[in-house]
Design an enzyme around this catalytic site. Structure first.
Site, PDB file in Angstrom:
ATOM      1  N   LYS A   1      -5.698   3.901  10.212  1.00 41.54           N
ATOM      2  CA  LYS A   1      -6.005   2.038  10.310  1.00 41.54           C
ATOM      3  C   LYS A   1      -4.670   1.827  10.870  1.00 41.54           C
ATOM      4  O   LYS A   1      -3.664   1.813  10.871  1.00 41.54           O
ATOM      5  CB  LYS A   1      -6.651   1.223   9.184  1.00 41.54           C
ATOM      6  CG  LYS A   1      -5.250   2.016   8.027  1.00 41.54           C
ATOM      7  CD  LYS A   1      -5.106   1.641   6.374  1.00 41.54           C
ATOM      8  CE  LYS A   1      -4.209   1.259   5.670  1.00 41.54           C
ATOM      9  NZ  LYS A   1      -4.764   0.962   4.275  1.00 41.54           N
TER      10      LYS A   1
ATOM     11  N   HIS B   1      -9.898   3.695  -5.408  1.00 44.23           N
ATOM     12  CA  HIS B   1      -8.347   3.659  -5.111  1.00 44.23           C
ATOM     13  C   HIS B   1      -7.037   2.751  -6.102  1.00 44.23           C
ATOM     14  O   HIS B   1      -7.711   1.670  -7.039  1.00 44.23           O
ATOM     15  CB  HIS B   1      -8.535   2.175  -3.648  1.00 44.23           C
ATOM     16  CG  HIS B   1      -6.850   2.088  -2.939  1.00 44.23           C
ATOM     17  ND1 HIS B   1      -6.328   3.635  -2.632  1.00 44.23           N
ATOM     18  CD2 HIS B   1      -6.961   1.363  -1.944  1.00 44.23           C
ATOM     19  CE1 HIS B   1      -5.669   2.876  -1.588  1.00 44.23           C
ATOM     20  NE2 HIS B   1      -5.245   1.814  -1.858  1.00 44.23           N
TER      21      HIS B   1
HETATM   22  C1  PLP Z   1      -4.311   2.360   3.370  1.00 41.34           C
HETATM   23  C2  PLP Z   1      -4.969   2.879   2.631  1.00 41.34           C
HETATM   24  C3  PLP Z   1      -4.698   4.572   2.495  1.00 41.34           C
HETATM   25  C4  PLP Z   1      -3.717   4.808   2.547  1.00 41.34           C
HETATM   26  O1  PLP Z   1      -2.471   4.318   1.474  1.00 41.34           O
HETATM   27  P1  PLP Z   1      -0.966   5.077   1.680  1.00 41.34           P
HETATM   28  O2  PLP Z   1      -0.726   4.796   0.303  1.00 41.34           O
HETATM   29  O3  PLP Z   1      -0.595   5.279   2.840  1.00 41.34           O
HETATM   30  O4  PLP Z   1      -1.147   6.649   1.554  1.00 41.34           O
HETATM   31  C5  PLP Z   1      -5.852   5.270   1.391  1.00 41.34           C
HETATM   32  N1  PLP Z   1      -7.029   4.408   0.769  1.00 41.34           N
HETATM   33  C6  PLP Z   1      -7.547   3.685   1.132  1.00 41.34           C
HETATM   34  C7  PLP Z   1      -8.419   2.968   0.753  1.00 41.34           C
HETATM   35  C8  PLP Z   1      -6.474   2.669   2.219  1.00 41.34           C
HETATM   36  O5  PLP Z   1      -6.679   1.518   2.529  1.00 41.34           O
END
Ligand code: PLP
Length: 385
Positions: free
Chosen positions: A42, A167
């Site tokens: 992203k 998350h």
């Molecule tokens: C951005 C994002 C990640 C990646 O996170 P990092 O800390 O860069 O590994 C993973 N899952 C979701 C939902 C995210 O928005």
């Protein structure tokens, strides 16, 4: 692919570093179990170029790609990517039909979203549950209805629930009690989904920090962003894994000149020389996404030594202390890079500017040109110069 003529100011991304990091992360998660790796690309691949980062990640064995928006997912498809791909941040009016037609798996947070996706189905959908970040995802009180609706839509042939996920809020602090709580809540959500008759292909919870620091959170798949770009998701906590920063930002000095004791530098004269010295002008500023708070705090690398930024960061340029030396215009200035030569890293800039390495690399852009090199295939900038 490479441009042998050095630009005035540019971003250089080493695709070999991205592949190297993907292989390290993939090895890490597959030591004990067949866990899949999603590489998160992203926000233009955290500033590294979404399409190029995605190709490098696939080449090195990434099973999935992850993006925030449907538009990002469609851009990957337009660039030729055909593998498993998940998007997770829809907004009202988003084109679910286009995503479904392109074989993108979309994420639903609510009954309304499930119905909107089902209306353009048959669609492959993942469900996000909020286990304690209190950001996107269904609140616990809504899990029952959400899973029941998903199950109905599945039986009606409108959707297939391919994943359930959540998350972390505090995975960069491994001892934080929220981690255990979120993982327990996630297991409850999975049990509830199973009792509603859902049987997703993948369940996932871990970002980069949890991937590295919390194996119990790996489930079927991990979602890694920052670590893929070689930056540390939990500075001071992460063990050494040999990740390699992929991004270098460099420029050419515009001029150098002597500076007398008592002279003030840049807007507001927030730095005043207390002895005779010399300064140089670097042609990049907050218009390029270089953090303004790096004024008077960060350093750059010129002729094998660190040169501090003096005074405020401007829109197009900033001033560095050359400690009495007068290197000619055109001399290379490395803002940050992997650190091999002693140059600052994105992490050093983050600490100087009061932010995180994620923001340093993701913001960089503006008028900088961006060039991808591949140090594993002899396409090394040192050699092409
Ligand atoms: C951005 C994002 C990640 C990646 O996170 P990092 O800390 O860069 O590994 C993973 N899952 C979701 C939902 C995210 O928005």
């Amino acid at each position: 692919m490479t441009d042998p003529v050095p630009s005035r100011a540019e971003i250089v991304v080493d695709l070999a570093a991205i592949r190297h990091n993907v292989r390290i992360l993939k090895d890490l998660v597959t030591v004990d179990a067949p866990v899949q790796l999603m590489v998160v690309v992203k926000a233009d691949g955290y500033g590294h170029g979404m399409v190029e980062a995605a190709e490098a990640a696939r080449d090195a064995g990434a099973d999935w790609l992850g993006v925030a928006t449907i538009d990002e997912a469609l851009a990957l498809r337009a660039a030729g990517d055909r593998g498993p791909l998940l998007s997770w941040l829809s907004a009202p009016g988003d084109d679910f039909a286009a995503a479904v037609a392109a074989g993108v798996e979309v994420t639903a947070y609510s009954v309304d979203e499930l119905q909107a996706i089902g209306a353009v189905g048959p669609a492959r959908v993942q469900i996000k549950v909020d286990t304690g970040l209190s950001r996107g995802g269904a609140a616990r009180a809504d899990w029952h209805d959400l899973f029941a609706t998903a199950s109905d839509l599945e039986r009606a042939g409108r959707i297939t629930v391919t994943g359930i996920w959540s998350h972390f809020a505090c995975s960069d602090q491994p001892a934080h009690p929220a981690n255990d709580q979120q993982e327990a809540a996630f297991r409850e959500a999975l049990a509830l989904a199973a009792s509603a008759g859902l049987d997703p292909d993948v369940t996932h919870l871990a970002n980069s920090a949890a991937t590295i620091l919390r194996p119990s959170s790996h489930f079927d798949l991990v979602r890694c962003g920052i670590a893929v770009y070689g930056l540390d998701p939990a500075p001071g906590v992460t063990p050494r894994l040999g990740l390699r920063p992929a991004m270098t930002v460099r420029a050419r000095l515009v001029l150098s000149k002597p500076l007398a004791a008592g002279d003030g530098v840049s807007y507001g004269h927030t730095w005043v020389a207390d002895h005779d010295t010399s300064v140089g002008v670097v042609p990049a500023g907050y218009g390029e996404g270089i953090l303004r708070t790096a004024g008077n705090t960060a350093s750059v690398w010129v002729e094998d030594s660190l040169r501090p930024i003096r005074g405020r960061m401007c829109m197009d340029q900033f001033v560095i202390d050359l400690h009495g030396e007068l290197p000619p215009a055109g001399t290379e200035v490395v803002l940050f890079g992997p650190g091999d030569r002693g140059e600052p890293t994105a992490q050093d800039w983050a600490e100087a500017a009061g932010t995180i390495n994620y923001e340093v690399v993701t913001r960089i852009g503006g008028r900088l040109s961006r060039r991808h090199v591949d140090s594993e295939n002899g396409d090394n900038e040192e050699r092409t110069r």
